[in-house]
Motif scaffolding. Sequence first.
Motif, PDB file in Angstrom:
ATOM      1  N   GLU A   1      -3.735  -4.515   4.709  1.00  0.00           N
ATOM      2  CA  GLU A   1      -2.747  -6.033   5.219  1.00  0.00           C
ATOM      3  C   GLU A   1      -3.698  -7.558   4.862  1.00  0.00           C
ATOM      4  O   GLU A   1      -3.203  -8.428   5.131  1.00  0.00           O
ATOM      5  CB  GLU A   1      -4.008  -5.649   7.089  1.00  0.00           C
ATOM      6  CG  GLU A   1      -2.745  -5.243   8.187  1.00  0.00           C
ATOM      7  CD  GLU A   1      -1.809  -3.922   7.833  1.00  0.00           C
ATOM      8  OE1 GLU A   1      -0.719  -5.317   7.334  1.00  0.00           O
ATOM      9  OE2 GLU A   1      -1.371  -3.603   8.830  1.00  0.00           O
TER      10      GLU A   1
ATOM     11  N   GLU B   1       3.726  -1.072   3.086  1.00  0.00           N
ATOM     12  CA  GLU B   1       3.834  -0.337   4.653  1.00  0.00           C
ATOM     13  C   GLU B   1       3.778   0.565   4.900  1.00  0.00           C
ATOM     14  O   GLU B   1       3.963   1.245   6.064  1.00  0.00           O
ATOM     15  CB  GLU B   1       4.181  -1.311   4.695  1.00  0.00           C
ATOM     16  CG  GLU B   1       4.141  -2.849   5.673  1.00  0.00           C
ATOM     17  CD  GLU B   1       2.861  -2.798   6.578  1.00  0.00           C
ATOM     18  OE1 GLU B   1       2.802  -2.223   7.230  1.00  0.00           O
ATOM     19  OE2 GLU B   1       2.719  -4.306   6.403  1.00  0.00           O
TER      20      GLU B   1
ATOM     21  N   HIS C   1       0.883   3.049   6.650  1.00  0.00           N
ATOM     22  CA  HIS C   1       0.710   2.501   8.148  1.00  0.00           C
ATOM     23  C   HIS C   1       1.278   3.064   8.757  1.00  0.00           C
ATOM     24  O   HIS C   1       0.477   3.766   9.990  1.00  0.00           O
ATOM     25  CB  HIS C   1       0.899   1.060   7.956  1.00  0.00           C
ATOM     26  CG  HIS C   1       0.174   0.455   7.158  1.00  0.00           C
ATOM     27  ND1 HIS C   1       0.282  -0.810   7.150  1.00  0.00           N
ATOM     28  CD2 HIS C   1      -0.441   0.568   6.328  1.00  0.00           C
ATOM     29  CE1 HIS C   1      -0.526  -1.212   5.609  1.00  0.00           C
ATOM     30  NE2 HIS C   1      -1.081   0.048   5.400  1.00  0.00           N
TER      31      HIS C   1
ATOM     32  N   ASP D   1       3.533  -1.825  14.012  1.00  0.00           N
ATOM     33  CA  ASP D   1       3.877  -1.742  12.018  1.00  0.00           C
ATOM     34  C   ASP D   1       4.798  -1.232  12.381  1.00  0.00           C
ATOM     35  O   ASP D   1       6.111  -2.436  11.541  1.00  0.00           O
ATOM     36  CB  ASP D   1       3.006  -0.437  11.075  1.00  0.00           C
ATOM     37  CG  ASP D   1       1.694  -1.508  11.106  1.00  0.00           C
ATOM     38  OD1 ASP D   1       1.071  -1.989  11.426  1.00  0.00           O
ATOM     39  OD2 ASP D   1       1.077  -1.569   9.660  1.00  0.00           O
TER      40      ASP D   1
ATOM     41  N   LYS E   1      -5.590   0.614   4.969  1.00  0.00           N
ATOM     42  CA  LYS E   1      -4.875   0.134   6.036  1.00  0.00           C
ATOM     43  C   LYS E   1      -5.122  -1.015   5.633  1.00  0.00           C
ATOM     44  O   LYS E   1      -4.523  -2.168   5.368  1.00  0.00           O
ATOM     45  CB  LYS E   1      -4.751   0.542   7.253  1.00  0.00           C
ATOM     46  CG  LYS E   1      -3.461  -0.281   7.925  1.00  0.00           C
ATOM     47  CD  LYS E   1      -3.080   0.342   9.190  1.00  0.00           C
ATOM     48  CE  LYS E   1      -1.844   0.188  10.004  1.00  0.00           C
ATOM     49  NZ  LYS E   1      -2.146  -1.521  10.503  1.00  0.00           N
TER      50      LYS E   1
HETATM   51 FE   LIG Z   1       0.778  -2.952   7.977  1.00  0.00          FE
END
Ligand SMILES: [Fe+2]
Lengths: 299, 101
Positions: free
Chosen positions: A73, A156, A159, A127, A69
Amino acid sequence: MDGRTEEFLANVQSGGLVEAGDWMPDEYRARLTKFVEMHANSELMGVLPERDWILRAPTLQRKLALTAKIQDEAGHAQLLYRVVEDLGKPREACLDDLIAGRAKFHNVFHYPTKSWGDVGVIAWLVDAAAIISQKALLKCSYAPYARIMRKICWEESFHILHGRDIVLTLVTGTEGQRELVQEALDRWWKPLMMFHGNPIPAEDDPMVHWRIKSQANEEARQQFLEGYVPEVWELGLTLPDPELRRREDGTWEYTEPDWDELRAVVTGHGPASEERIAFRRLSREDVDWVSRTVLAEAA
Amino acid sequence: MTSRVFEVFRRERAGAPMQHAGSVVAPDARFAEIYAREQYGRRGESEALWLVPREAVGEIDEFVDEFDLKYRRVDGYSIKERLREARARAGTSLRDLPGGR
Ligand SMILES: [Fe+2]
Ligand SMILES: [Fe+2]
Protein backbone atom coordinates in the motif's frame (compact mmCIF):
# COMPACT_ATOMS: atom_id res chain seq x y z
CA MET A 1 -15.23 25.69 -24.72
CA ASP A 2 -12.59 26.45 -27.36
CA GLY A 3 -11.98 24.26 -30.40
CA ARG A 4 -8.93 22.58 -28.97
CA THR A 5 -10.78 21.61 -25.80
CA GLU A 6 -13.74 20.35 -27.80
CA GLU A 7 -11.43 18.19 -29.88
CA PHE A 8 -9.73 16.85 -26.75
CA LEU A 9 -13.07 16.02 -25.15
CA ALA A 10 -14.35 14.26 -28.26
CA ASN A 11 -11.13 12.27 -28.39
CA VAL A 12 -11.22 11.05 -24.77
CA GLN A 13 -14.94 10.36 -24.94
CA SER A 14 -14.44 8.09 -27.94
CA GLY A 15 -11.73 6.09 -26.19
CA GLY A 16 -8.67 8.24 -26.95
CA LEU A 17 -5.78 8.12 -24.50
CA VAL A 18 -3.72 10.98 -23.10
CA GLU A 19 0.00 10.81 -22.27
CA ALA A 20 1.87 12.93 -19.73
CA GLY A 21 3.45 15.27 -22.27
CA ASP A 22 0.26 15.84 -24.29
CA TRP A 23 -1.65 19.07 -24.20
CA MET A 24 -4.72 18.89 -21.96
CA PRO A 25 -7.38 21.40 -20.91
CA ASP A 26 -6.83 23.02 -17.50
CA GLU A 27 -10.06 21.55 -16.17
CA TYR A 28 -9.01 18.01 -17.12
CA ARG A 29 -5.60 18.44 -15.52
CA ALA A 30 -7.05 19.94 -12.36
CA ARG A 31 -9.70 17.26 -11.88
CA LEU A 32 -7.33 14.44 -12.71
CA THR A 33 -4.62 15.76 -10.37
CA LYS A 34 -7.07 16.07 -7.50
CA PHE A 35 -8.44 12.60 -8.11
CA VAL A 36 -5.09 10.81 -8.32
CA GLU A 37 -3.79 12.80 -5.35
CA MET A 38 -6.74 11.63 -3.26
CA HIS A 39 -6.05 8.09 -4.37
CA ALA A 40 -2.39 8.42 -3.36
CA ASN A 41 -3.32 9.97 -0.02
CA SER A 42 -5.72 7.11 0.62
CA GLU A 43 -3.03 4.50 0.04
CA LEU A 44 -0.69 6.36 2.38
CA MET A 45 -3.27 6.96 5.12
CA GLY A 46 -4.72 3.48 4.63
CA VAL A 47 -1.62 1.87 6.06
CA LEU A 48 -2.06 3.56 9.43
CA PRO A 49 -4.99 1.51 10.78
CA GLU A 50 -3.22 -1.69 9.66
CA ARG A 51 0.14 -0.57 10.98
CA ASP A 52 -1.35 -0.49 14.48
CA TRP A 53 -1.72 -4.26 14.27
CA ILE A 54 1.71 -5.36 13.11
CA LEU A 55 2.96 -5.84 16.67
CA ARG A 56 -0.31 -7.42 17.75
CA ALA A 57 -0.67 -9.93 14.90
CA PRO A 58 -1.48 -13.36 16.37
CA THR A 59 1.21 -15.37 14.55
CA LEU A 60 4.52 -14.74 12.81
CA GLN A 61 2.97 -15.72 9.48
CA ARG A 62 0.18 -13.16 9.91
CA LYS A 63 2.69 -10.52 10.95
CA LEU A 64 4.73 -11.08 7.80
CA ALA A 65 1.68 -11.10 5.53
CA LEU A 66 0.32 -7.93 7.10
CA THR A 67 3.69 -6.21 6.77
CA ALA A 68 3.89 -7.22 3.11
CA LYS A 69 0.41 -5.82 2.48
CA ILE A 70 1.34 -2.57 4.20
CA GLN A 71 4.50 -2.32 2.12
CA ASP A 72 2.38 -2.79 -1.00
CA GLU A 73 0.00 0.00 0.00
CA ALA A 74 2.85 2.39 0.80
CA GLY A 75 4.32 1.45 -2.59
CA HIS A 76 0.99 2.28 -4.26
CA ALA A 77 1.18 5.73 -2.70
CA GLN A 78 4.69 6.15 -4.16
CA LEU A 79 3.55 5.11 -7.65
CA LEU A 80 0.53 7.38 -7.54
CA TYR A 81 2.42 10.42 -6.26
CA ARG A 82 4.70 9.97 -9.29
CA VAL A 83 1.65 10.29 -11.53
CA VAL A 84 0.62 13.44 -9.65
CA GLU A 85 4.13 14.90 -9.91
CA ASP A 86 4.15 14.47 -13.68
CA LEU A 87 0.81 16.30 -13.77
CA GLY A 88 2.52 19.25 -12.13
CA LYS A 89 2.02 18.98 -8.37
CA PRO A 90 5.16 18.08 -6.38
CA ARG A 91 4.97 15.29 -3.83
CA GLU A 92 6.14 17.63 -1.09
CA ALA A 93 3.14 19.87 -1.77
CA CYS A 94 0.80 16.86 -1.60
CA LEU A 95 2.23 15.79 1.75
CA ASP A 96 2.08 19.35 3.08
CA ASP A 97 -1.58 19.61 2.10
CA LEU A 98 -2.27 16.24 3.65
CA ILE A 99 -0.84 17.06 7.07
CA ALA A 100 -2.42 20.50 7.02
CA GLY A 101 -5.82 18.82 6.62
CA ARG A 102 -6.33 20.47 3.22
CA ALA A 103 -6.43 17.25 1.20
CA LYS A 104 -8.88 14.36 1.16
CA PHE A 105 -8.49 10.64 1.56
CA HIS A 106 -11.05 7.83 1.50
CA ASN A 107 -13.70 7.75 4.21
CA VAL A 108 -12.81 4.26 5.45
CA PHE A 109 -9.42 5.42 6.68
CA HIS A 110 -10.99 7.92 9.07
CA TYR A 111 -12.30 5.19 11.39
CA PRO A 112 -10.56 3.47 14.32
CA THR A 113 -9.79 -0.25 14.53
CA LYS A 114 -10.73 -2.10 17.68
CA SER A 115 -9.70 -5.73 17.26
CA TRP A 116 -7.91 -8.24 15.03
CA GLY A 117 -11.37 -8.83 13.54
CA ASP A 118 -11.16 -5.35 12.01
CA VAL A 119 -7.87 -6.26 10.32
CA GLY A 120 -9.55 -9.22 8.61
CA VAL A 121 -12.62 -7.24 7.60
CA ILE A 122 -10.53 -4.33 6.28
CA ALA A 123 -8.25 -6.51 4.14
CA TRP A 124 -11.18 -8.51 2.85
CA LEU A 125 -13.96 -5.98 2.31
CA VAL A 126 -12.30 -2.56 2.22
CA ASP A 127 -9.75 -3.90 -0.27
CA ALA A 128 -12.56 -5.57 -2.22
CA ALA A 129 -14.47 -2.29 -2.47
CA ALA A 130 -11.28 -0.50 -3.48
CA ILE A 131 -10.34 -3.02 -6.14
CA ILE A 132 -13.73 -2.62 -7.82
CA SER A 133 -12.99 1.09 -8.33
CA GLN A 134 -9.39 0.42 -9.28
CA LYS A 135 -10.30 -2.18 -11.90
CA ALA A 136 -12.70 0.33 -13.48
CA LEU A 137 -9.81 2.83 -13.61
CA LEU A 138 -7.89 0.52 -15.96
CA LYS A 139 -10.02 2.24 -18.62
CA CYS A 140 -9.06 5.77 -17.56
CA SER A 141 -8.36 8.17 -20.44
CA TYR A 142 -5.09 9.19 -18.79
CA ALA A 143 -2.79 6.36 -19.84
CA PRO A 144 0.00 6.76 -17.24
CA TYR A 145 -2.61 6.35 -14.48
CA ALA A 146 -4.23 3.36 -16.19
CA ARG A 147 -0.83 1.67 -16.57
CA ILE A 148 0.04 2.14 -12.91
CA MET A 149 -3.40 0.79 -12.04
CA ARG A 150 -2.56 -2.46 -13.83
CA LYS A 151 0.44 -2.93 -11.54
CA ILE A 152 -1.57 -1.99 -8.47
CA CYS A 153 -4.42 -4.40 -9.26
CA TRP A 154 -1.90 -7.19 -9.74
CA GLU A 155 -0.37 -6.49 -6.32
CA GLU A 156 -3.78 -6.20 -4.66
CA SER A 157 -4.68 -9.76 -5.57
CA PHE A 158 -3.34 -11.27 -2.36
CA HIS A 159 -4.76 -8.60 -0.04
CA ILE A 160 -8.37 -9.74 -0.32
CA LEU A 161 -7.37 -13.36 0.09
CA HIS A 162 -5.27 -12.53 3.14
CA GLY A 163 -8.28 -10.77 4.70
CA ARG A 164 -10.69 -13.53 3.88
CA ASP A 165 -8.26 -16.07 5.30
CA ILE A 166 -8.13 -14.16 8.60
CA VAL A 167 -11.93 -14.00 8.70
CA LEU A 168 -12.28 -17.72 7.93
CA THR A 169 -9.82 -18.61 10.66
CA LEU A 170 -11.77 -16.54 13.17
CA VAL A 171 -15.22 -17.85 12.22
CA THR A 172 -14.01 -21.42 12.49
CA GLY A 173 -12.45 -20.69 15.89
CA THR A 174 -14.03 -20.09 19.27
CA GLU A 175 -17.33 -18.25 19.87
CA GLY A 176 -15.31 -15.27 21.04
CA GLN A 177 -13.25 -15.17 17.84
CA ARG A 178 -16.38 -15.37 15.73
CA GLU A 179 -17.81 -12.49 17.75
CA LEU A 180 -14.75 -10.38 16.82
CA VAL A 181 -15.63 -10.72 13.15
CA GLN A 182 -19.33 -10.00 13.66
CA GLU A 183 -18.57 -6.88 15.69
CA ALA A 184 -16.06 -5.68 13.11
CA LEU A 185 -18.63 -6.18 10.33
CA ASP A 186 -21.22 -4.24 12.33
CA ARG A 187 -18.74 -1.38 12.70
CA TRP A 188 -17.50 -1.37 9.11
CA TRP A 189 -20.72 -1.86 7.18
CA LYS A 190 -21.83 1.78 7.19
CA PRO A 191 -18.46 3.16 6.05
CA LEU A 192 -18.29 0.41 3.41
CA MET A 193 -21.69 1.38 2.02
CA MET A 194 -20.48 4.97 1.70
CA PHE A 195 -17.16 4.03 0.14
CA HIS A 196 -18.22 4.40 -3.51
CA GLY A 197 -19.87 7.77 -2.94
CA ASN A 198 -23.36 9.11 -3.40
CA PRO A 199 -25.29 7.75 -6.39
CA ILE A 200 -24.63 10.61 -8.78
CA PRO A 201 -25.80 9.56 -12.28
CA ALA A 202 -22.95 8.92 -14.72
CA GLU A 203 -24.19 11.63 -17.10
CA ASP A 204 -23.94 14.29 -14.35
CA ASP A 205 -20.53 13.18 -13.13
CA PRO A 206 -17.78 15.42 -14.52
CA MET A 207 -15.26 12.65 -13.84
CA VAL A 208 -17.18 10.36 -16.19
CA HIS A 209 -17.62 13.23 -18.67
CA TRP A 210 -13.83 13.51 -19.09
CA ARG A 211 -13.55 9.70 -18.97
CA ILE A 212 -11.27 9.87 -15.96
CA LYS A 213 -13.77 7.49 -14.39
CA SER A 214 -15.87 5.12 -16.44
CA GLN A 215 -18.01 3.63 -13.72
CA ALA A 216 -20.88 5.34 -11.92
CA ASN A 217 -20.75 5.27 -8.11
CA GLU A 218 -23.90 3.22 -7.75
CA GLU A 219 -22.68 0.71 -10.33
CA ALA A 220 -19.57 0.13 -8.21
CA ARG A 221 -21.59 -0.28 -5.03
CA GLN A 222 -23.96 -2.76 -6.71
CA GLN A 223 -20.98 -4.76 -7.91
CA PHE A 224 -19.62 -4.80 -4.37
CA LEU A 225 -22.93 -5.96 -2.89
CA GLU A 226 -23.40 -8.62 -5.55
CA GLY A 227 -19.91 -9.96 -5.05
CA TYR A 228 -19.55 -9.88 -1.30
CA VAL A 229 -22.87 -9.93 0.58
CA PRO A 230 -23.45 -13.62 -0.31
CA GLU A 231 -19.90 -14.43 0.80
CA VAL A 232 -20.57 -12.78 4.17
CA TRP A 233 -23.94 -14.48 4.60
CA GLU A 234 -22.61 -17.93 3.72
CA LEU A 235 -20.40 -17.76 6.82
CA GLY A 236 -23.50 -17.32 8.99
CA LEU A 237 -22.54 -13.70 9.65
CA THR A 238 -25.06 -10.87 9.49
CA LEU A 239 -24.95 -7.33 8.15
CA PRO A 240 -26.51 -4.51 10.16
CA ASP A 241 -29.05 -3.34 7.58
CA PRO A 242 -32.63 -4.66 7.80
CA GLU A 243 -33.39 -3.32 4.29
CA LEU A 244 -30.57 -5.24 2.64
CA ARG A 245 -31.94 -7.67 0.06
CA ARG A 246 -31.45 -8.75 -3.53
CA ARG A 247 -34.34 -7.75 -5.79
CA GLU A 248 -35.83 -10.00 -8.48
CA ASP A 249 -33.90 -8.08 -11.15
CA GLY A 250 -30.58 -8.79 -9.42
CA THR A 251 -30.01 -5.30 -8.02
CA TRP A 252 -29.57 -4.74 -4.30
CA GLU A 253 -31.77 -2.71 -2.02
CA TYR A 254 -30.25 -1.12 1.07
CA THR A 255 -30.79 1.67 3.57
CA GLU A 256 -29.68 4.97 2.06
CA PRO A 257 -26.39 5.93 3.75
CA ASP A 258 -26.13 9.31 5.43
CA TRP A 259 -24.31 11.30 2.74
CA ASP A 260 -23.83 14.29 5.05
CA GLU A 261 -21.88 12.00 7.34
CA LEU A 262 -19.70 10.94 4.40
CA ARG A 263 -19.02 14.57 3.53
CA ALA A 264 -18.13 15.35 7.15
CA VAL A 265 -15.85 12.31 7.43
CA VAL A 266 -13.82 12.95 4.27
CA THR A 267 -13.33 16.59 5.18
CA GLY A 268 -11.53 15.53 8.32
CA HIS A 269 -14.34 15.15 10.84
CA GLY A 270 -14.32 11.36 11.16
CA PRO A 271 -13.77 9.60 14.49
CA ALA A 272 -10.06 8.97 13.81
CA SER A 273 -9.28 11.76 11.30
CA GLU A 274 -7.40 14.01 13.65
CA GLU A 275 -5.35 11.24 15.21
CA ARG A 276 -4.33 9.87 11.79
CA ILE A 277 -3.36 13.24 10.37
CA ALA A 278 -1.46 14.05 13.56
CA PHE A 279 0.44 10.78 13.24
CA ARG A 280 1.31 11.54 9.61
CA ARG A 281 2.50 15.00 10.67
CA LEU A 282 4.65 13.49 13.40
CA SER A 283 6.27 10.91 11.12
CA ARG A 284 6.95 13.58 8.51
CA GLU A 285 8.77 15.65 11.13
CA ASP A 286 10.52 12.53 12.40
CA VAL A 287 11.99 11.55 9.05
CA ASP A 288 12.66 15.04 7.79
CA TRP A 289 16.35 14.72 8.69
CA VAL A 290 16.58 11.68 6.44
CA SER A 291 15.46 13.53 3.33
CA ARG A 292 17.66 16.47 4.19
CA THR A 293 20.69 14.21 4.64
CA VAL A 294 20.00 12.27 1.48
CA LEU A 295 19.59 15.40 -0.60
CA ALA A 296 22.68 17.04 0.93
CA GLU A 297 24.78 13.95 0.30
CA ALA A 298 23.71 13.78 -3.30
CA ALA A 299 24.47 17.46 -3.86
CA MET B 1 20.29 19.64 -4.79
CA THR B 2 16.96 18.44 -5.98
CA SER B 3 15.76 15.05 -7.02
CA ARG B 4 15.31 13.99 -10.59
CA VAL B 5 13.17 11.56 -12.48
CA PHE B 6 14.53 8.22 -13.65
CA GLU B 7 12.47 6.22 -16.11
CA VAL B 8 12.29 2.52 -15.22
CA PHE B 9 12.19 -0.24 -17.80
CA ARG B 10 11.73 -3.87 -16.87
CA ARG B 11 12.12 -7.28 -18.44
CA GLU B 12 9.47 -9.60 -17.12
CA ARG B 13 11.22 -12.85 -17.97
CA ALA B 14 14.22 -14.01 -19.95
CA GLY B 15 13.72 -13.37 -23.64
CA ALA B 16 10.98 -10.78 -23.12
CA PRO B 17 11.53 -7.22 -24.35
CA MET B 18 12.40 -4.37 -22.01
CA GLN B 19 9.23 -2.43 -21.42
CA HIS B 20 8.60 0.89 -19.80
CA ALA B 21 7.32 0.27 -16.28
CA GLY B 22 7.09 3.69 -14.68
CA SER B 23 9.44 6.10 -13.01
CA VAL B 24 11.04 6.94 -9.70
CA VAL B 25 12.23 10.21 -8.25
CA ALA B 26 15.63 10.09 -6.61
CA PRO B 27 18.48 12.42 -5.73
CA ASP B 28 20.99 10.27 -7.62
CA ALA B 29 21.47 7.00 -9.48
CA ARG B 30 22.28 5.06 -6.32
CA PHE B 31 18.98 5.94 -4.68
CA ALA B 32 17.14 5.47 -7.95
CA GLU B 33 18.43 1.90 -7.98
CA ILE B 34 17.20 1.24 -4.44
CA TYR B 35 13.76 2.70 -5.17
CA ALA B 36 13.42 0.86 -8.48
CA ARG B 37 14.38 -2.46 -6.90
CA GLU B 38 11.79 -1.91 -4.19
CA GLN B 39 8.98 -0.67 -6.45
CA TYR B 40 9.46 -2.80 -9.54
CA GLY B 41 11.29 -5.90 -8.39
CA ARG B 42 10.47 -6.84 -4.82
CA ARG B 43 7.90 -9.46 -5.84
CA GLY B 44 10.25 -11.15 -8.28
CA GLU B 45 8.17 -9.68 -11.10
CA SER B 46 11.20 -8.50 -13.07
CA GLU B 47 14.21 -10.29 -14.44
CA ALA B 48 16.12 -7.08 -15.12
CA LEU B 49 15.62 -3.35 -14.82
CA TRP B 50 17.00 -0.41 -16.78
CA LEU B 51 17.19 3.02 -15.25
CA VAL B 52 17.43 6.05 -17.50
CA PRO B 53 17.50 9.69 -16.40
CA ARG B 54 14.44 11.28 -18.00
CA GLU B 55 16.55 13.96 -19.72
CA ALA B 56 18.44 11.21 -21.53
CA VAL B 57 15.33 9.92 -23.25
CA GLY B 58 14.88 11.23 -26.76
CA GLU B 59 11.30 11.10 -27.90
CA ILE B 60 10.04 11.05 -31.46
CA ASP B 61 6.31 11.21 -31.70
CA GLU B 62 5.59 12.57 -35.15
CA PHE B 63 5.61 10.36 -38.18
CA VAL B 64 4.61 12.12 -41.36
CA ASP B 65 3.57 9.96 -44.28
CA GLU B 66 4.15 12.53 -47.02
CA PHE B 67 4.55 10.02 -49.82
CA ASP B 68 1.63 7.80 -48.91
CA LEU B 69 3.77 4.74 -48.16
CA LYS B 70 0.88 2.38 -47.61
CA TYR B 71 2.23 -0.10 -50.15
CA ARG B 72 4.48 -1.30 -47.31
CA ARG B 73 1.53 -2.45 -45.34
CA VAL B 74 -0.98 -5.22 -45.66
CA ASP B 75 -3.85 -2.73 -45.50
CA GLY B 76 -2.34 -1.00 -48.54
CA TYR B 77 -3.64 -3.77 -50.76
CA SER B 78 -7.18 -4.71 -51.66
CA ILE B 79 -7.16 -7.62 -54.06
CA LYS B 80 -10.62 -9.06 -53.50
CA GLU B 81 -12.35 -7.39 -56.44
CA ARG B 82 -9.61 -8.13 -58.94
CA LEU B 83 -9.18 -11.71 -57.75
CA ARG B 84 -12.86 -12.33 -58.36
CA GLU B 85 -12.57 -10.84 -61.81
CA ALA B 86 -9.50 -12.92 -62.63
CA ARG B 87 -11.25 -16.12 -61.57
CA ALA B 88 -14.29 -15.22 -63.59
CA ARG B 89 -12.13 -14.67 -66.67
CA ALA B 90 -10.30 -17.98 -66.16
CA GLY B 91 -13.58 -19.72 -65.41
CA THR B 92 -12.09 -21.34 -62.28
CA SER B 93 -13.19 -21.77 -58.72
CA LEU B 94 -10.66 -22.47 -55.96
CA ARG B 95 -12.96 -25.10 -54.49
CA ASP B 96 -12.82 -27.31 -57.57
CA LEU B 97 -9.02 -27.33 -57.80
CA PRO B 98 -6.68 -29.90 -56.19
CA GLY B 99 -6.03 -28.82 -52.61
CA GLY B 100 -8.73 -26.18 -53.06
CA ARG B 101 -10.75 -24.72 -50.24
FE1 LIG C 1 -4.75 -3.37 -0.81
FE1 LIG D 1 -3.51 -0.40 -2.46
